[in-house]
Design an enzyme around this catalytic site. Structure first.
Site, PDB file in Angstrom:
ATOM      1  N   ARG A 158       0.850  -1.185   0.000  1.00 56.07           N
ATOM      2  CA  ARG A 158       0.000   0.000   0.000  1.00 56.07           C
ATOM      3  C   ARG A 158       0.888   1.238   0.000  1.00 56.07           C
ATOM      4  O   ARG A 158       1.895   1.316   0.715  1.00 56.07           O
ATOM      5  CB  ARG A 158      -0.919   0.021   1.229  1.00 56.07           C
ATOM      6  CG  ARG A 158      -2.142  -0.878   1.097  1.00 56.07           C
ATOM      7  CD  ARG A 158      -3.096  -0.350   0.026  1.00 56.07           C
ATOM      8  NE  ARG A 158      -4.316  -1.135  -0.113  1.00 56.07           N
ATOM      9  CZ  ARG A 158      -4.479  -2.116  -0.979  1.00 56.07           C
ATOM     10  NH1 ARG A 158      -3.458  -2.493  -1.744  1.00 56.07           N
ATOM     11  NH2 ARG A 158      -5.635  -2.740  -1.079  1.00 56.07           N
ATOM     12  N   GLU A 202      -3.720   7.564  -6.050  1.00 57.65           N
ATOM     13  CA  GLU A 202      -3.765   6.850  -7.333  1.00 57.65           C
ATOM     14  C   GLU A 202      -4.950   7.340  -8.154  1.00 57.65           C
ATOM     15  O   GLU A 202      -6.053   7.474  -7.614  1.00 57.65           O
ATOM     16  CB  GLU A 202      -3.877   5.335  -7.094  1.00 57.65           C
ATOM     17  CG  GLU A 202      -2.661   4.757  -6.385  1.00 57.65           C
ATOM     18  CD  GLU A 202      -2.751   3.259  -6.140  1.00 57.65           C
ATOM     19  OE1 GLU A 202      -3.805   2.657  -6.449  1.00 57.65           O
ATOM     20  OE2 GLU A 202      -1.770   2.669  -5.651  1.00 57.65           O
ATOM     21  N   HIS A 256      -0.256  -0.146 -10.024  1.00 56.95           N
ATOM     22  CA  HIS A 256      -1.052  -1.013  -9.143  1.00 56.95           C
ATOM     23  C   HIS A 256      -1.548  -2.249  -9.899  1.00 56.95           C
ATOM     24  O   HIS A 256      -2.744  -2.554  -9.909  1.00 56.95           O
ATOM     25  CB  HIS A 256      -2.236  -0.240  -8.549  1.00 56.95           C
ATOM     26  CG  HIS A 256      -2.706  -0.810  -7.237  1.00 56.95           C
ATOM     27  ND1 HIS A 256      -3.265  -0.052  -6.249  1.00 56.95           N
ATOM     28  CD2 HIS A 256      -2.701  -2.097  -6.753  1.00 56.95           C
ATOM     29  CE1 HIS A 256      -3.590  -0.816  -5.211  1.00 56.95           C
ATOM     30  NE2 HIS A 256      -3.253  -2.054  -5.499  1.00 56.95           N
TER      31      HIS A 256
END
Length: 337
Positions: free
Chosen positions: A256, A285, A304
């Site tokens: 994370r 993000e 990601h």
């Protein structure tokens, strides 16, 4: 007749969810309502009081009434959605954690919430190793150099070359499903794997347990993060922690983004304190254009995607189907949050 709302997306497909459920429940009478979410074509984000969800709260409010079970990956299970879910008893979230669910509101209504821990452990671990090797051997930068017409034989200079994984001390922060698999792969390279995780009940024979984060950082040339993001772990790697890592180390994060102070990492790359860094996750993000890490040297970035494999999607559907089957047959459901 049990009504099931399938809120899949373009990764965990409704067709896979439905097929996996039907395979397991046999002749149990069920009916399906399907909603396809826009993720990952449209990025997730905060929706009302939940995070990492597709912005389809109204659509969920329109469809959730009458459903006893909801299976989803990215649907926002907010308080407003739950207010409409008068018959809902089970929510299966096909991801490692149900960050897109208002757990307090679900508990108050007697709704069980399940997740799919470990569904992407292998995929994320493999991507982590790829990030580490990319940072160690500067593969993205070298590739771009060759494409641009250069032939940097000067990079063979002793002062420019990297160290080998074989024999290198590697520190793993967080020893859950992903961290454990990462440690196993690094061990296969011949690395000396060390682990910091005060909550892990045990550490396998191919890794050595370290009691403090600073002790792990001080003895690691590569540090790979696999902890969950909590108030206690937010910014657990900042300027002070980076200073403890030996000069020329590498930091990898596929867990994370909030675990790391990215501006501190960018500065450490500029000064050469870190030889390289690699990230698949970011505190914001998509990564903002003005983010300093974009301009930092010797950094590898991916959007990601660490858990993105076909096996992850099908494994997620399989885990959710097992949970639905257990519920319908009155059995205890694994992975209750």
């Amino acid at each position: 007749m049990t009504r099931i709302l399938l809120a899949g997306d373009h990764f965990v497909l409704n067709e896979h969810l439905k097929a996996a459920i039907l395979e397991r429940i046999g002749a149990a009478p069920v009916s399906f309502t399907e909603l396809t979410l826009p993720w990952p074509v449209v990025p997730f984000g905060p929706v009302a009081e939940v995070d990492e969800a597709s912005d389809i709260e109204q659509e969920m409010m329109d469809l959730i009434g009458g459903a006893e079970i909801c299976v989803t990956q990215m649907a926002p299970i907010t308080r407003r959605v739950l207010d409409r879910a008068v018959d809902l008893r089970l929510v299966c979230v096909t991801r490692g954690g149900p960050i897109n669910v208002n757990l307090e509101a679900a508990q108050a209504r007697g709704i069980s919430v399940m997740s799919a821990p470990g569904r992407n452990a292998i995929a994320t671990a493999e991507h982590t190793i790829a990030l580490a090797l990319s940072a160690l051997r500067r593969i993205p930068q070298i590739h771009n150099s060759v494409v641009a017409g250069e032939w940097r034989s000067d990079l063979y200079s002793y002062s420019e070359v990297a160290f080998e994984l074989h024999g290198a001390p590697v520190g793993i922060v967080g020893y859950g499903a992903v961290g454990r698999h990462v440690a196993w792969i690094f061990n296969g390279f011949g690395a000396h794997v060390r682990v910091f995780d005060p909550f892990a009940p045990s550490v396998d024979g191919f890794a050595e347990r370290v009691e403090t984060l600073d002790a792990l950082l001080a003895g690691s040339r590569i540090v790979s993060l696999h902890a969950r993001l909590t108030p206690e772990t937010r910014n657990m790697i900042g300027a002070a922690q980076l200073a403890v890592i030996p000069d020329g180390g590498i930091l990898v994060n596929a867990a994370r983004g909030g675990l790391v102070d990215m501006n501190a990492v960018a500065s450490a790359l500029v000064t050469g304190k870190l030889m390289g860094a690699a990230f698949d996750v970011f505190d914001t993000e998509p990564l903002p254009p003005e983010a300093k890490i974009r301009q930092a040297p010797n950094v590898t970035l991916s959007p990601h995607l660490a858990g993105a494999t076909q096996e992850t999607a099908r494994r997620a559907a399989s885990i959710a189907a097992d949970q639905v089957s257990a519920y319908l047959k009155g059995r205890t459901i694994a992975a209750a949050v």
